[in-house]
Motif scaffolding. Structure first.
Motif, PDB file in Angstrom:
ATOM      1  N   ASN A  23     -22.555   7.691  52.386  1.00  0.00           N
ATOM      2  CA  ASN A  23     -22.018   6.672  53.294  1.00  0.00           C
ATOM      3  C   ASN A  23     -20.852   7.174  54.142  1.00  0.00           C
ATOM      4  OD1 ASN A  23     -23.468   3.996  52.766  1.00  0.00           O
ATOM      5  ND2 ASN A  23     -23.098   4.820  50.723  1.00  0.00           N
ATOM      6  N   TYR A  24     -20.577   8.477  54.100  1.00  0.00           N
ATOM      7  CA  TYR A  24     -19.505   9.077  54.903  1.00  0.00           C
ATOM      8  C   TYR A  24     -18.173   8.384  54.656  1.00  0.00           C
ATOM      9  CZ  TYR A  24     -23.673  10.866  57.103  1.00  0.00           C
ATOM     10  OH  TYR A  24     -24.897  11.440  57.309  1.00  0.00           O
ATOM     11  N   GLU A  25     -17.834   8.218  53.385  1.00  0.00           N
ATOM     12  CA  GLU A  25     -16.589   7.552  52.992  1.00  0.00           C
ATOM     13  C   GLU A  25     -15.735   8.486  52.149  1.00  0.00           C
ATOM     14  OE1 GLU A  25     -15.376   4.373  53.603  1.00  0.00           O
ATOM     15  OE2 GLU A  25     -17.010   4.125  55.029  1.00  0.00           O
ATOM     16  N   GLU A  26     -14.417   8.296  52.213  1.00  0.00           N
ATOM     17  CA  GLU A  26     -13.476   9.061  51.398  1.00  0.00           C
ATOM     18  C   GLU A  26     -13.415   8.492  49.986  1.00  0.00           C
ATOM     19  OE1 GLU A  26      -9.442  10.361  53.072  1.00  0.00           O
ATOM     20  OE2 GLU A  26      -9.973   8.588  54.231  1.00  0.00           O
ATOM     21  N   ASP A  27     -13.078   9.339  49.043  1.00  0.00           N
ATOM     22  CA  ASP A  27     -12.796   8.890  47.687  1.00  0.00           C
ATOM     23  C   ASP A  27     -11.283   8.680  47.612  1.00  0.00           C
ATOM     24  OD1 ASP A  27     -12.458   8.436  45.006  1.00  0.00           O
ATOM     25  OD2 ASP A  27     -13.617  10.169  44.349  1.00  0.00           O
ATOM     26  N   TYR A  28     -10.848   7.437  47.639  1.00  0.00           N
ATOM     27  CA  TYR A  28      -9.416   7.125  47.709  1.00  0.00           C
ATOM     28  C   TYR A  28      -8.669   7.489  46.425  1.00  0.00           C
ATOM     29  CZ  TYR A  28     -10.702   4.579  51.915  1.00  0.00           C
ATOM     30  OH  TYR A  28     -11.185   4.241  53.149  1.00  0.00           O
ATOM     31  N   ARG A  29      -9.397   7.697  45.344  1.00  0.00           N
ATOM     32  CA  ARG A  29      -8.737   8.101  44.100  1.00  0.00           C
ATOM     33  C   ARG A  29      -8.097   9.478  44.248  1.00  0.00           C
ATOM     34  NH1 ARG A  29     -13.889   7.491  40.431  1.00  0.00           N
ATOM     35  NH2 ARG A  29     -14.615   8.625  42.236  1.00  0.00           N
ATOM     36  N   GLU A  30      -8.553  10.245  45.229  1.00  0.00           N
ATOM     37  CA  GLU A  30      -8.046  11.601  45.413  1.00  0.00           C
ATOM     38  C   GLU A  30      -6.947  11.702  46.468  1.00  0.00           C
ATOM     39  OE1 GLU A  30     -11.430  14.090  46.108  1.00  0.00           O
ATOM     40  OE2 GLU A  30     -12.359  13.538  44.207  1.00  0.00           O
ATOM     41  N   LEU A  31      -6.580  10.607  47.100  1.00  0.00           N
ATOM     42  CA  LEU A  31      -5.536  10.641  48.129  1.00  0.00           C
ATOM     43  C   LEU A  31      -4.174  10.938  47.511  1.00  0.00           C
ATOM     44  CD1 LEU A  31      -6.345   7.647  50.503  1.00  0.00           C
ATOM     45  CD2 LEU A  31      -6.738  10.064  50.891  1.00  0.00           C
ATOM     46  N   ARG A  32      -3.371  11.687  48.233  1.00  0.00           N
ATOM     47  CA  ARG A  32      -2.011  11.997  47.779  1.00  0.00           C
ATOM     48  C   ARG A  32      -0.968  11.643  48.843  1.00  0.00           C
ATOM     49  NH1 ARG A  32      -4.330  11.454  43.973  1.00  0.00           N
ATOM     50  NH2 ARG A  32      -5.116  12.995  42.527  1.00  0.00           N
ATOM     51  N   ASP A  33      -1.387  11.237  50.024  1.00  0.00           N
ATOM     52  CA  ASP A  33      -0.490  10.889  51.125  1.00  0.00           C
ATOM     53  C   ASP A  33       0.022   9.460  50.916  1.00  0.00           C
ATOM     54  OD1 ASP A  33       0.797  10.303  53.472  1.00  0.00           O
ATOM     55  OD2 ASP A  33      -0.895  10.772  54.784  1.00  0.00           O
ATOM     56  N   THR A  34       1.275   9.330  50.478  1.00  0.00           N
ATOM     57  CA  THR A  34       1.818   8.002  50.147  1.00  0.00           C
ATOM     58  C   THR A  34       2.100   7.150  51.378  1.00  0.00           C
ATOM     59  OG1 THR A  34       4.047   8.922  50.063  1.00  0.00           O
ATOM     60  CG2 THR A  34       2.837   8.795  47.980  1.00  0.00           C
ATOM     61  N   SER A  35       2.014   7.722  52.576  1.00  0.00           N
ATOM     62  CA  SER A  35       2.239   6.935  53.784  1.00  0.00           C
ATOM     63  C   SER A  35       0.971   6.210  54.241  1.00  0.00           C
ATOM     64  CB  SER A  35       2.762   7.819  54.916  1.00  0.00           C
ATOM     65  OG  SER A  35       1.813   8.824  55.222  1.00  0.00           O
ATOM     66  N   ARG A  36      -0.171   6.632  53.714  1.00  0.00           N
ATOM     67  CA  ARG A  36      -1.423   5.976  54.097  1.00  0.00           C
ATOM     68  C   ARG A  36      -1.598   4.656  53.368  1.00  0.00           C
ATOM     69  NH1 ARG A  36      -6.773   9.284  54.188  1.00  0.00           N
ATOM     70  NH2 ARG A  36      -7.498   7.277  54.917  1.00  0.00           N
TER      71      ARG A  36
END
Length: 191
Positions: A23-36
């Protein structure tokens, strides 16, 4: 990660990775950018197409002179699965599948929201105590209804809550996401 063709049973983590890739989606569990900040709503309905709705921010943008500008842009998107074109098996012969599965095709829309103005929807998460909710709120009896999953990445925290109950606070947030994204849905198709 192409695990779709494996004959072994997929783990929940593998299924999630296949789902995000397809579905061309990010896995948000892997995000590290706290500004997003990202809110994503997955909507599975028994008799209607699968829908993904997102509300997210972009903190820095490059202007036409390739200069990075520090301002916050918010946008809401929807993506609807065009299921009549999406299938795992392009050619089936004698019960066997031949050919490479096509990429999923979606109908999409984007709404640009006011710049430098945090959507009021984020305050609703705190007021409903979203960060302390359980992961799942199943209905008492199985029905041919819909499943509502809300994923949130905010201030470096990730949380996912799913429900298929007729009434639940998560649904009010998801309905507001639908409205922000401009997803064209008739009231009688919301169940």
């Amino acid at each position: 990660m192409d695990t779709v063709r494996f004959n072994t049973k997929l783990t929940p983590e593998q299924r999630a990775q296949v789902f995000y890739k397809r579905n061309y989606e990010e896995d948000y569990r892997e995000l590290r950018d706290t500004s997003r900040v990202v809110l994503r709503f997955f909507w599975w309905r028994a008799f209607d197409p699968f829908v993904i709705v997102r509300l997210e921010n972009r903190l820095e943008l490059q202007d036409s002179a390739s200069t990075w500008k520090r301002y916050e842009e918010w946008f809401a998107t929807y993506k609807e699965d065009i299921s009549r074109l999406n299938h795992d098996c392009p050619v089936r012969k004698n019960g066997k599948c031949y050919g490479k599965p096509h990429p999923f095709i979606h109908r999409q829309g984007v709404q640009i929201l006011p710049v430098n103005q945090t959507p009021a929807l984020l305050a609703a998460l705190d007021s409903m105590d979203f960060w302390n909710m359980r992961k799942e709120y199943p209905a008492d009896a199985h029905t041919d209804g819909s499943n509502w999953t809300l994923q949130v990445y905010y201030k470096g925290k990730y949380r996912e809550v799913t429900t298929n109950r007729e009434r639940h606070p998560i649904k009010s947030v998801c309905l507001r996401l639908l409205k922000l994204s401009g997803y064209p849905v008739k009231p009688e198709r919301i169940y």
